[in-house]
Write a protein that holds these residues in place. Structure first.
Motif, PDB file in Angstrom:
ATOM      1  N   HIS A   1      -9.818  -0.044  -4.003  1.00 59.80           N
ATOM      2  CA  HIS A   1     -10.328   0.929  -3.035  1.00 59.80           C
ATOM      3  C   HIS A   1     -10.805   2.226  -3.668  1.00 59.80           C
TER       4      HIS A   1
ATOM      5  N   PHE B   1      -6.289  -1.934   5.062  1.00 62.22           N
ATOM      6  CA  PHE B   1      -4.943  -2.464   4.852  1.00 62.22           C
ATOM      7  C   PHE B   1      -4.321  -2.905   6.181  1.00 62.22           C
TER       8      PHE B   1
ATOM      9  N   SER C   1      -9.344   2.995   3.126  1.00 66.05           N
ATOM     10  CA  SER C   1      -8.493   2.018   2.438  1.00 66.05           C
ATOM     11  C   SER C   1      -7.295   1.630   3.293  1.00 66.05           C
TER      12      SER C   1
ATOM     13  N   HIS D   1      -3.092  -3.009  -2.493  1.00 66.81           N
ATOM     14  CA  HIS D   1      -4.177  -2.096  -2.139  1.00 66.81           C
ATOM     15  C   HIS D   1      -4.058  -0.885  -3.070  1.00 66.81           C
TER      16      HIS D   1
ATOM     17  N   ASN E   1       0.855  -1.181   0.000  1.00 70.23           N
ATOM     18  CA  ASN E   1       0.000   0.000   0.000  1.00 70.23           C
ATOM     19  C   ASN E   1       0.891   1.231   0.000  1.00 70.23           C
TER      20      ASN E   1
END
Length: 395
Positions: free
Chosen positions: A116, A20, A16, A90, A7
Protein backbone atom coordinates in the motif's frame (compact mmCIF):
# COMPACT_ATOMS: atom_id res chain seq x y z
CA UNK A 1 -10.35 -21.28 3.95
CA UNK A 2 -9.02 -19.74 7.19
CA UNK A 3 -7.50 -16.36 6.26
CA UNK A 4 -5.61 -14.13 8.67
CA UNK A 5 -5.64 -10.43 7.79
CA UNK A 6 -2.89 -8.29 9.37
CA UNK A 7 -2.83 -4.48 9.41
CA UNK A 8 -1.35 -2.07 11.93
CA UNK A 9 -4.51 0.07 12.09
CA UNK A 10 -7.92 -1.36 12.89
CA UNK A 11 -9.89 1.75 12.05
CA UNK A 12 -10.53 3.63 8.83
CA UNK A 13 -7.37 5.58 8.00
CA UNK A 14 -7.10 6.15 4.29
CA UNK A 15 -7.33 3.88 1.27
CA UNK A 16 -5.14 1.06 2.63
CA UNK A 17 -7.29 0.47 5.71
CA UNK A 18 -10.46 0.79 3.65
CA UNK A 19 -9.23 -1.98 1.36
CA UNK A 20 -8.18 -4.05 4.40
CA UNK A 21 -11.72 -3.91 5.78
CA UNK A 22 -13.47 -4.31 2.44
CA UNK A 23 -11.51 -7.37 1.28
CA UNK A 24 -12.02 -8.96 4.72
CA UNK A 25 -15.75 -8.30 4.47
CA UNK A 26 -15.82 -9.79 0.97
CA UNK A 27 -14.02 -12.96 2.05
CA UNK A 28 -16.31 -13.43 5.04
CA UNK A 29 -19.35 -12.89 2.82
CA UNK A 30 -18.08 -15.68 0.57
CA UNK A 31 -18.01 -18.08 3.50
CA UNK A 32 -14.35 -17.99 4.52
CA UNK A 33 -13.24 -17.72 8.13
CA UNK A 34 -11.38 -14.45 8.62
CA UNK A 35 -9.18 -13.61 11.61
CA UNK A 36 -7.49 -10.31 12.43
CA UNK A 37 -4.21 -9.17 13.94
CA UNK A 38 -3.54 -5.48 14.56
CA UNK A 39 -2.53 -2.91 17.18
CA UNK A 40 -4.61 -1.61 20.07
CA UNK A 41 -5.91 1.93 19.63
CA UNK A 42 -8.80 3.86 21.15
CA UNK A 43 -10.06 4.60 17.62
CA UNK A 44 -10.26 0.90 16.69
CA UNK A 45 -13.40 -0.78 15.46
CA UNK A 46 -14.72 -3.32 17.95
CA UNK A 47 -13.41 -6.85 17.44
CA UNK A 48 -13.35 -10.13 19.32
CA UNK A 49 -9.77 -10.48 18.09
CA UNK A 50 -8.54 -7.42 19.99
CA UNK A 51 -7.45 -9.55 22.96
CA UNK A 52 -4.54 -10.63 20.75
CA UNK A 53 -3.68 -7.17 19.38
CA UNK A 54 -0.25 -5.66 20.09
CA UNK A 55 0.06 -2.78 22.54
CA UNK A 56 0.14 0.78 21.15
CA UNK A 57 3.37 1.87 19.51
CA UNK A 58 5.57 4.29 21.47
CA UNK A 59 9.22 5.12 22.13
CA UNK A 60 9.21 2.11 24.45
CA UNK A 61 8.42 -0.25 21.59
CA UNK A 62 11.14 0.86 19.14
CA UNK A 63 12.34 -2.74 19.20
CA UNK A 64 9.60 -3.37 16.64
CA UNK A 65 11.93 -1.92 14.02
CA UNK A 66 14.00 -5.07 14.53
CA UNK A 67 12.32 -7.84 16.54
CA UNK A 68 9.35 -7.75 18.89
CA UNK A 69 8.86 -10.51 21.44
CA UNK A 70 5.45 -9.09 22.36
CA UNK A 71 4.15 -8.99 18.78
CA UNK A 72 5.34 -12.51 18.02
CA UNK A 73 4.01 -13.88 21.34
CA UNK A 74 0.54 -12.41 20.81
CA UNK A 75 0.45 -13.56 17.20
CA UNK A 76 1.44 -17.06 18.37
CA UNK A 77 -1.46 -17.12 20.85
CA UNK A 78 -3.84 -16.03 18.10
CA UNK A 79 -2.59 -18.73 15.74
CA UNK A 80 -3.05 -21.37 18.44
CA UNK A 81 -6.76 -20.49 18.37
CA UNK A 82 -6.95 -19.74 14.65
CA UNK A 83 -4.58 -21.99 12.61
CA UNK A 84 -4.63 -19.91 9.43
CA UNK A 85 -4.27 -21.45 5.98
CA UNK A 86 -2.80 -18.20 4.68
CA UNK A 87 -1.75 -14.81 6.04
CA UNK A 88 -2.54 -11.62 4.12
CA UNK A 89 -0.40 -8.67 5.24
CA UNK A 90 -1.21 -5.05 4.57
CA UNK A 91 0.73 -2.26 6.37
CA UNK A 92 2.61 -3.69 9.37
CA UNK A 93 5.77 -1.59 9.69
CA UNK A 94 6.71 0.21 12.92
CA UNK A 95 3.42 -0.26 14.78
CA UNK A 96 3.70 -4.01 14.28
CA UNK A 97 6.99 -5.64 13.31
CA UNK A 98 8.49 -7.57 10.39
CA UNK A 99 9.53 -10.16 12.96
CA UNK A 100 5.97 -11.49 12.88
CA UNK A 101 6.94 -13.06 9.55
CA UNK A 102 9.17 -15.46 11.51
CA UNK A 103 6.17 -16.70 13.51
CA UNK A 104 4.13 -17.23 10.37
CA UNK A 105 6.93 -19.10 8.62
CA UNK A 106 7.63 -21.22 11.70
CA UNK A 107 4.12 -22.56 11.23
CA UNK A 108 4.53 -22.95 7.45
CA UNK A 109 1.80 -20.42 6.74
CA UNK A 110 2.01 -18.90 3.23
CA UNK A 111 2.28 -15.11 3.25
CA UNK A 112 0.91 -12.65 0.74
CA UNK A 113 1.19 -8.88 1.10
CA UNK A 114 -0.63 -6.01 -0.55
CA UNK A 115 1.86 -3.17 -0.96
CA UNK A 116 0.00 0.00 0.00
CA UNK A 117 3.00 2.33 0.33
CA UNK A 118 6.74 2.57 -0.37
CA UNK A 119 8.14 1.47 2.99
CA UNK A 120 9.42 -1.80 1.52
CA UNK A 121 11.90 0.12 -0.65
CA UNK A 122 12.38 3.44 1.11
CA UNK A 123 12.82 5.19 4.47
CA UNK A 124 9.86 7.33 3.57
CA UNK A 125 6.44 5.73 3.14
CA UNK A 126 5.45 8.20 0.43
CA UNK A 127 8.70 8.84 -1.46
CA UNK A 128 7.86 12.45 -0.63
CA UNK A 129 9.80 14.92 1.51
CA UNK A 130 10.00 18.70 1.90
CA UNK A 131 7.17 19.26 -0.53
CA UNK A 132 8.39 17.13 -3.41
CA UNK A 133 9.12 13.62 -4.66
CA UNK A 134 12.21 12.23 -2.93
CA UNK A 135 14.10 9.15 -4.10
CA UNK A 136 17.49 10.03 -2.63
CA UNK A 137 17.96 6.54 -1.11
CA UNK A 138 17.43 4.69 -4.38
CA UNK A 139 18.58 1.91 -4.62
CA UNK A 140 18.98 0.70 -1.02
CA UNK A 141 21.27 3.65 -0.23
CA UNK A 142 19.40 4.28 3.01
CA UNK A 143 22.31 6.10 4.70
CA UNK A 144 21.74 9.10 2.41
CA UNK A 145 18.47 9.75 4.19
CA UNK A 146 20.16 10.84 7.43
CA UNK A 147 21.46 14.16 6.11
CA UNK A 148 18.18 14.60 4.29
CA UNK A 149 16.14 13.88 7.47
CA UNK A 150 13.74 11.69 5.51
CA UNK A 151 11.79 10.51 8.58
CA UNK A 152 9.75 13.10 10.48
CA UNK A 153 12.29 15.73 9.39
CA UNK A 154 14.49 14.47 12.23
CA UNK A 155 18.10 13.25 12.31
CA UNK A 156 17.34 10.90 15.21
CA UNK A 157 14.21 9.30 13.72
CA UNK A 158 15.93 8.97 10.36
CA UNK A 159 19.05 7.41 11.90
CA UNK A 160 16.92 4.83 13.74
CA UNK A 161 15.03 4.10 10.53
CA UNK A 162 18.27 3.66 8.58
CA UNK A 163 19.52 1.11 11.10
CA UNK A 164 16.18 -0.71 10.91
CA UNK A 165 16.17 -0.73 7.11
CA UNK A 166 19.69 -2.14 6.85
CA UNK A 167 18.86 -4.70 9.53
CA UNK A 168 15.87 -5.91 7.50
CA UNK A 169 17.65 -5.58 4.17
CA UNK A 170 20.55 -7.84 5.14
CA UNK A 171 18.42 -10.38 7.02
CA UNK A 172 15.92 -10.35 4.16
CA UNK A 173 12.78 -10.83 6.28
CA UNK A 174 10.64 -8.15 4.61
CA UNK A 175 11.32 -9.30 1.06
CA UNK A 176 12.27 -12.98 1.34
CA UNK A 177 9.68 -14.23 3.85
CA UNK A 178 6.75 -12.88 1.84
CA UNK A 179 5.77 -15.38 -0.85
CA UNK A 180 3.90 -12.95 -3.09
CA UNK A 181 3.47 -9.18 -3.27
CA UNK A 182 0.27 -7.64 -4.63
CA UNK A 183 0.77 -4.28 -6.32
CA UNK A 184 -2.53 -2.37 -6.71
CA UNK A 185 -1.19 -0.60 -9.80
CA UNK A 186 1.31 -1.16 -12.58
CA UNK A 187 3.05 1.98 -11.41
CA UNK A 188 3.69 0.40 -8.01
CA UNK A 189 4.76 -2.90 -9.59
CA UNK A 190 7.28 -1.15 -11.81
CA UNK A 191 8.57 0.98 -8.94
CA UNK A 192 9.17 -2.12 -6.79
CA UNK A 193 11.08 -3.77 -9.64
CA UNK A 194 13.04 -0.55 -10.20
CA UNK A 195 14.15 -0.74 -6.55
CA UNK A 196 15.24 -4.37 -6.74
CA UNK A 197 12.23 -6.44 -5.65
CA UNK A 198 12.01 -9.66 -7.68
CA UNK A 199 9.58 -9.20 -10.56
CA UNK A 200 8.46 -12.84 -10.30
CA UNK A 201 7.10 -12.19 -6.81
CA UNK A 202 4.91 -9.23 -7.79
CA UNK A 203 1.35 -9.53 -9.11
CA UNK A 204 -0.77 -6.58 -10.21
CA UNK A 205 -4.28 -6.65 -8.73
CA UNK A 206 -6.21 -3.35 -8.54
CA UNK A 207 -8.49 -2.59 -5.63
CA UNK A 208 -12.24 -3.04 -6.06
CA UNK A 209 -15.49 -1.39 -5.10
CA UNK A 210 -19.06 -2.63 -4.66
CA UNK A 211 -20.74 -0.12 -6.92
CA UNK A 212 -24.19 -1.26 -5.77
CA UNK A 213 -23.53 0.58 -2.49
CA UNK A 214 -23.45 3.85 -4.44
CA UNK A 215 -26.39 5.55 -6.12
CA UNK A 216 -25.35 7.81 -9.01
CA UNK A 217 -26.76 11.31 -9.15
CA UNK A 218 -27.26 12.85 -12.58
CA UNK A 219 -27.39 16.33 -11.12
CA UNK A 220 -24.95 18.00 -8.77
CA UNK A 221 -24.74 20.41 -5.88
CA UNK A 222 -23.05 23.78 -5.66
CA UNK A 223 -19.60 22.53 -4.63
CA UNK A 224 -16.58 20.50 -5.61
CA UNK A 225 -15.24 17.96 -3.14
CA UNK A 226 -11.96 16.67 -1.79
CA UNK A 227 -12.16 13.68 0.54
CA UNK A 228 -9.22 11.77 1.96
CA UNK A 229 -6.16 12.18 4.13
CA UNK A 230 -5.15 15.74 5.06
CA UNK A 231 -1.39 15.46 4.65
CA UNK A 232 1.28 17.38 2.79
CA UNK A 233 1.69 14.98 -0.12
CA UNK A 234 -2.01 15.22 -0.98
CA UNK A 235 -1.49 18.73 -2.36
CA UNK A 236 -4.18 20.52 -0.36
CA UNK A 237 -2.05 23.60 0.33
CA UNK A 238 -1.63 23.91 -3.44
CA UNK A 239 -5.38 23.43 -3.94
CA UNK A 240 -6.17 26.19 -1.44
CA UNK A 241 -4.04 28.60 -3.47
CA UNK A 242 -5.86 27.58 -6.64
CA UNK A 243 -9.24 28.10 -4.98
CA UNK A 244 -8.15 31.53 -3.74
CA UNK A 245 -8.32 32.55 -7.42
CA UNK A 246 -11.82 31.07 -7.79
CA UNK A 247 -13.83 32.79 -5.05
CA UNK A 248 -17.21 31.96 -6.59
CA UNK A 249 -16.61 28.18 -6.53
CA UNK A 250 -17.11 26.35 -3.23
CA UNK A 251 -14.72 23.61 -2.11
CA UNK A 252 -15.63 21.17 0.65
CA UNK A 253 -12.77 19.29 2.32
CA UNK A 254 -13.56 16.02 4.08
CA UNK A 255 -11.03 14.07 6.13
CA UNK A 256 -8.50 14.28 8.91
CA UNK A 257 -4.72 14.26 9.10
CA UNK A 258 -1.61 15.90 10.46
CA UNK A 259 -1.94 18.95 8.19
CA UNK A 260 -5.52 19.79 9.17
CA UNK A 261 -4.71 22.71 11.50
CA UNK A 262 -2.13 24.18 9.14
CA UNK A 263 -4.60 24.07 6.27
CA UNK A 264 -7.33 25.72 8.33
CA UNK A 265 -4.92 28.48 9.38
CA UNK A 266 -3.98 29.05 5.75
CA UNK A 267 -7.63 29.42 4.73
CA UNK A 268 -8.19 31.82 7.62
CA UNK A 269 -5.07 33.84 6.82
CA UNK A 270 -6.16 34.22 3.19
CA UNK A 271 -9.67 35.11 4.39
CA UNK A 272 -11.27 32.58 2.06
CA UNK A 273 -15.00 32.01 2.46
CA UNK A 274 -15.37 29.46 -0.35
CA UNK A 275 -13.54 26.63 1.45
CA UNK A 276 -15.15 24.60 4.26
CA UNK A 277 -13.68 21.79 6.37
CA UNK A 278 -16.20 19.12 7.34
CA UNK A 279 -13.98 16.75 9.33
CA UNK A 280 -14.09 12.98 9.04
CA UNK A 281 -17.10 11.47 7.27
CA UNK A 282 -17.92 7.89 6.37
CA UNK A 283 -20.76 5.64 5.28
CA UNK A 284 -23.99 7.15 3.95
CA UNK A 285 -22.97 10.67 4.96
CA UNK A 286 -19.81 10.52 2.84
CA UNK A 287 -21.56 8.85 -0.09
CA UNK A 288 -24.19 11.60 -0.11
CA UNK A 289 -21.50 14.27 -0.17
CA UNK A 290 -19.84 12.56 -3.13
CA UNK A 291 -22.99 11.96 -5.19
CA UNK A 292 -24.23 15.52 -4.67
CA UNK A 293 -21.04 17.36 -5.64
CA UNK A 294 -20.27 18.73 -9.09
CA UNK A 295 -17.06 16.69 -9.24
CA UNK A 296 -14.29 15.54 -6.92
CA UNK A 297 -10.67 16.64 -6.99
CA UNK A 298 -7.43 14.86 -6.10
CA UNK A 299 -4.47 17.30 -6.29
CA UNK A 300 -1.76 14.83 -5.20
CA UNK A 301 1.92 15.71 -5.34
CA UNK A 302 3.22 12.21 -4.51
CA UNK A 303 3.21 8.93 -6.41
CA UNK A 304 -0.31 7.74 -5.63
CA UNK A 305 -0.26 3.96 -5.22
CA UNK A 306 -3.83 3.60 -6.44
CA UNK A 307 -6.67 6.02 -5.64
CA UNK A 308 -9.69 4.53 -3.87
CA UNK A 309 -11.37 7.93 -3.77
CA UNK A 310 -11.47 7.86 -7.58
CA UNK A 311 -13.39 4.57 -7.57
CA UNK A 312 -15.80 5.92 -4.96
CA UNK A 313 -16.39 9.01 -7.09
CA UNK A 314 -16.92 6.99 -10.26
CA UNK A 315 -19.32 4.62 -8.47
CA UNK A 316 -21.33 7.69 -7.47
CA UNK A 317 -21.50 8.87 -11.08
CA UNK A 318 -19.11 11.76 -10.38
CA UNK A 319 -16.18 12.66 -12.57
CA UNK A 320 -12.74 13.38 -11.08
CA UNK A 321 -10.13 16.07 -11.68
CA UNK A 322 -6.73 14.79 -10.54
CA UNK A 323 -2.98 15.18 -10.82
CA UNK A 324 -1.25 13.24 -13.56
CA UNK A 325 1.03 11.31 -11.24
CA UNK A 326 1.65 7.80 -9.95
CA UNK A 327 -1.15 5.32 -10.61
CA UNK A 328 -3.84 7.94 -11.20
CA UNK A 329 -3.61 7.84 -15.04
CA UNK A 330 -4.27 4.08 -14.91
CA UNK A 331 -7.77 4.81 -13.58
CA UNK A 332 -8.61 8.21 -15.06
CA UNK A 333 -8.68 8.35 -18.83
CA UNK A 334 -8.11 12.01 -19.60
CA UNK A 335 -11.12 13.59 -21.29
CA UNK A 336 -13.23 10.42 -20.99
CA UNK A 337 -14.07 9.78 -17.33
CA UNK A 338 -12.14 12.71 -15.86
CA UNK A 339 -9.45 15.30 -16.40
CA UNK A 340 -5.75 15.21 -15.48
CA UNK A 341 -3.52 18.21 -14.77
CA UNK A 342 0.21 18.56 -14.19
CA UNK A 343 0.99 18.19 -10.46
CA UNK A 344 1.38 21.56 -8.75
CA UNK A 345 0.53 23.50 -11.92
CA UNK A 346 -1.84 26.26 -10.77
CA UNK A 347 -2.88 27.45 -14.24
CA UNK A 348 -3.54 23.94 -15.53
CA UNK A 349 -5.61 22.99 -12.49
CA UNK A 350 -7.57 26.25 -12.53
CA UNK A 351 -8.31 25.89 -16.24
CA UNK A 352 -9.66 22.34 -15.78
CA UNK A 353 -11.80 23.35 -12.79
CA UNK A 354 -13.40 26.14 -14.80
CA UNK A 355 -13.89 23.87 -17.81
CA UNK A 356 -15.83 21.36 -15.74
CA UNK A 357 -17.69 23.88 -13.58
CA UNK A 358 -19.06 25.67 -16.64
CA UNK A 359 -20.14 22.51 -18.47
CA UNK A 360 -22.75 20.40 -16.62
CA UNK A 361 -23.31 18.22 -19.70
CA UNK A 362 -19.62 17.32 -19.77
CA UNK A 363 -19.71 16.53 -16.04
CA UNK A 364 -22.73 14.28 -16.54
CA UNK A 365 -21.21 12.38 -19.47
CA UNK A 366 -17.85 11.89 -17.78
CA UNK A 367 -19.59 10.76 -14.61
CA UNK A 368 -21.53 8.19 -16.60
CA UNK A 369 -18.30 6.93 -18.16
CA UNK A 370 -16.74 6.71 -14.72
CA UNK A 371 -19.61 4.60 -13.42
CA UNK A 372 -19.30 2.27 -16.41
CA UNK A 373 -15.56 1.85 -15.81
CA UNK A 374 -16.00 0.69 -12.19
CA UNK A 375 -18.77 -1.69 -13.21
CA UNK A 376 -16.59 -3.27 -15.89
CA UNK A 377 -13.09 -3.18 -14.39
CA UNK A 378 -13.26 -2.85 -10.60
CA UNK A 379 -16.09 -5.13 -9.48
CA UNK A 380 -15.95 -7.25 -6.33
CA UNK A 381 -16.67 -10.59 -8.03
CA UNK A 382 -13.71 -10.34 -10.40
CA UNK A 383 -11.48 -9.24 -7.53
CA UNK A 384 -12.63 -12.14 -5.39
CA UNK A 385 -11.91 -14.68 -8.10
CA UNK A 386 -8.43 -13.28 -8.72
CA UNK A 387 -7.42 -13.06 -5.08
CA UNK A 388 -8.68 -16.58 -4.38
CA UNK A 389 -6.59 -17.81 -7.31
CA UNK A 390 -3.54 -16.26 -5.64
CA UNK A 391 -4.42 -17.75 -2.25
CA UNK A 392 -4.96 -21.21 -3.73
CA UNK A 393 -1.70 -20.99 -5.64
CA UNK A 394 0.19 -20.53 -2.37
CA UNK A 395 -1.84 -22.91 -0.21
Amino acid sequence: MRILQLNKFFYLRGGSSRYFFEVSKLLAHKGHKVGFFSMLDEKNNKSNWSKYFASPFSHRTLDRLFYSYEVNHKLSKLLDEFPADIAHLHTIYHQLSPSLLLELKKRNIPVIQTVHDYHLISLNYNLFHNGKICEITKQNLFYKGVVHKCRNNSYLYTFMEVIGKYFQYYLGWERNLVDLFIAPSYFMKNKLIEYGVEAEKIINLPHFIDHTDYQPNSGGGDYILYFGRLSEEKGLSFLIMVMSQLPKIKLLIVGRGDEEENLKKKVEKLNLTNIKFLGFKDGIELRDLIRNCQFTILPSLWYEVFGMSILESFASGRTVLASKIGAIPEIIKDGINGFLFDPGNTDDCKEKILKLWSNPVLIKNMGKNGRESVEKKYGWQEHYEKIMALYNKLV
